[in-house]
Design an enzyme around this catalytic site. Structure first.
Site, PDB file in Angstrom:
ATOM      1  N   LYS A  35      33.593   8.490  53.402  1.00 62.55           N
ATOM      2  CA  LYS A  35      32.226   8.476  53.929  1.00 62.55           C
ATOM      3  C   LYS A  35      31.899   7.078  54.432  1.00 62.55           C
ATOM      4  O   LYS A  35      32.035   6.098  53.692  1.00 62.55           O
ATOM      5  CB  LYS A  35      31.236   8.878  52.830  1.00 62.55           C
ATOM      6  N   ASP A  62      27.832   9.234  57.681  1.00 60.09           N
ATOM      7  CA  ASP A  62      26.583   9.462  56.933  1.00 60.09           C
ATOM      8  C   ASP A  62      25.474   8.594  57.526  1.00 60.09           C
ATOM      9  O   ASP A  62      25.087   7.584  56.950  1.00 60.09           O
ATOM     10  CB  ASP A  62      26.855   9.115  55.456  1.00 60.09           C
ATOM     11  N   LYS A  64      22.504  10.089  58.754  1.00 56.96           N
ATOM     12  CA  LYS A  64      21.226  10.781  58.482  1.00 56.96           C
ATOM     13  C   LYS A  64      20.264  10.688  59.673  1.00 56.96           C
ATOM     14  O   LYS A  64      19.162  10.130  59.573  1.00 56.96           O
ATOM     15  CB  LYS A  64      20.556  10.203  57.231  1.00 56.96           C
ATOM     16  N   ASP A  67      15.123  12.216  64.496  1.00 55.37           N
ATOM     17  CA  ASP A  67      14.467  11.751  65.725  1.00 55.37           C
ATOM     18  C   ASP A  67      14.084  12.992  66.532  1.00 55.37           C
ATOM     19  O   ASP A  67      14.207  14.114  66.030  1.00 55.37           O
ATOM     20  CB  ASP A  67      15.443  10.834  66.505  1.00 55.37           C
ATOM     21  N   THR A 121      17.055  11.909  46.988  1.00 48.67           N
ATOM     22  CA  THR A 121      16.918  11.977  45.527  1.00 48.67           C
ATOM     23  C   THR A 121      16.150  10.769  44.976  1.00 48.67           C
ATOM     24  O   THR A 121      15.712  10.775  43.835  1.00 48.67           O
ATOM     25  CB  THR A 121      18.293  12.058  44.837  1.00 48.67           C
ATOM     26  N   ARG A 212      31.888   4.030  43.654  1.00 46.94           N
ATOM     27  CA  ARG A 212      32.394   2.962  42.789  1.00 46.94           C
ATOM     28  C   ARG A 212      33.388   3.373  41.706  1.00 46.94           C
ATOM     29  O   ARG A 212      34.284   2.571  41.404  1.00 46.94           O
ATOM     30  CB  ARG A 212      31.199   2.183  42.213  1.00 46.94           C
TER      31      ARG A 212
HETATM   32  O1  C5P Z   1      29.225   4.414  44.146  1.00 48.67           O
HETATM   33  P1  C5P Z   1      28.571   5.764  44.066  1.00 48.67           P
HETATM   34  O2  C5P Z   1      29.491   6.869  43.568  1.00 48.67           O
HETATM   35  O3  C5P Z   1      27.254   5.741  43.324  1.00 48.67           O
HETATM   36  O4  C5P Z   1      28.267   6.102  45.602  1.00 48.67           O
HETATM   37  C1  C5P Z   1      27.555   7.259  45.973  1.00 48.67           C
HETATM   38  C2  C5P Z   1      27.380   7.295  47.453  1.00 48.67           C
HETATM   39  O5  C5P Z   1      26.565   8.428  47.762  1.00 48.67           O
HETATM   40  C3  C5P Z   1      26.669   6.083  48.044  1.00 48.67           C
HETATM   41  O6  C5P Z   1      27.182   5.905  49.386  1.00 48.67           O
HETATM   42  C4  C5P Z   1      25.227   6.507  48.088  1.00 48.67           C
HETATM   43  O7  C5P Z   1      24.500   5.877  49.101  1.00 48.67           O
HETATM   44  C5  C5P Z   1      25.358   8.004  48.379  1.00 48.67           C
HETATM   45  N1  C5P Z   1      24.234   8.813  47.945  1.00 48.67           N
HETATM   46  C6  C5P Z   1      23.805   8.880  46.632  1.00 48.67           C
HETATM   47  N2  C5P Z   1      22.754   9.645  46.286  1.00 48.67           N
HETATM   48  C7  C5P Z   1      22.122  10.372  47.202  1.00 48.67           C
HETATM   49  C8  C5P Z   1      22.541  10.349  48.531  1.00 48.67           C
HETATM   50  C9  C5P Z   1      23.609   9.545  48.865  1.00 48.67           C
HETATM   51  O8  C5P Z   1      24.390   8.236  45.777  1.00 48.67           O
HETATM   52  N3  C5P Z   1      21.118  11.139  46.849  1.00 48.67           N
END
Ligand code: C5P
Length: 234
Positions: A35, A62, A64, A67, A121, A212
């Site tokens: 992503k 991603d 999003k 517009d 979220t 992560r």
């Molecule tokens: O590092 P981690 O597993 O928390 O990364 C989650 C990814 O998903 C990040 O790119 C974050 O911006 C994205 N994301 C999220 N929660 C959401 C929408 C997107 O963690 N509701």
């Protein structure tokens, strides 16, 4: 498209190109997709997307989009020209925005997947009401997922907590792409209400976005393989 159809989408959230490319050397495109979000795309642009694709990885762009219909449709068409596997937009942009984007992609023949963000979220009920939405975040997620499906979109991004309800309401073919996933015992970082990869898949997720726990692991490929093994057992 990756014929192995991996269910894990690794979130590439790096401030620069070098560490991201180093990570790619240590991952396997048969086991994951990637992503690319606003930060990396804004810094590095389409050339970086290309760098990822030439290494054999499918890309979920991603960005999003939100517009007027013609602008979003043109942006989706441009993303498809980059060769991405999946892209997204905000369902709150409305029916015509989603339908126009889908029509533009469908006109290409073989097209990337298009999914919607329903309610971020990060938005709680009070903030949601402040911007004019009534009801609970969950009510709005369900309504916007229904609208996105009615507009022909392939799925939505959702919390694993919403996956079971959306799977029941939207049927088997609708994609549910869930971030907020943490293997048992992994650091939560800034995520709060998480599920394990197996729990998220059992709840009905079709794809997991994991950042992560893989990108910051000492051995990213081992971390990826462990999650892959966990969901393969589901
Ligand atoms: O590092 P981690 O597993 O928390 O990364 C989650 C990814 O998903 C990040 O790119 C974050 O911006 C994205 N994301 C999220 N929660 C959401 C929408 C997107 O963690 N509701």
């Amino acid at each position: 498209m990756n014929t192995a159809d991996p269910k894990i989408i690794v979130a590439l959230d790096f401030p620069a190109e070098a560490p991201a490319l180093t990570l790619l050397e240590r991952l396997d495109p048969a086991l994951c997709r990637l992503k690319i979000g606003k930060e990396m795309f804004t810094r590095l642009g389409p050339r970086f997307v290309d760098q990822v694709i030439v290494r054999g990885f499918d890309v979920f762009l991603d960005l999003k989009y939100h517009d007027i219909p013609n602008t979003v449709a043109a942006a989706c068409d441009a993303a498809a020209d980059l060769g991405v596997w999946m892209m997204n937009l905000h369902a709150s942009g409305g029916r015509r925005m989603m339908e126009t984007a889908m029509e533009r992609l469908a006109a290409r023949g073989e097209r990337p997947l298009l999914i919607a963000v329903t309610i971020l979220t990060s938005l709680g009920e009070a903030e949601l009401h402040e911007i004019g939405f009534s009801g609970t975040p969950e009510d709005n997620v369900r309504r916007l997922a229904s609208l996105a499906q009615g507009c022909g979109l392939d799925g939505v991004v959702c919390s694993p907590r919403e996956a079971a309800t959306l799977r029941a309401e939207r049927g088997e073919d609708f994609l549910l792409v869930t971030p907020g996933v943490r293997p048992a015992g992994a650091a939560l970082n800034d995520q709060t209400r998480v599920m394990t990869p197996a729990e998220a898949m059992l709840a009905g997720a079709s794809h997991l976005v994991v950042g992560r726990p893989i990108t910051a692991a000492d051995d990213p490929l081992a971390a990826l393989r462990a999650i892959d093994a966990e969901i393969a057992a589901v």
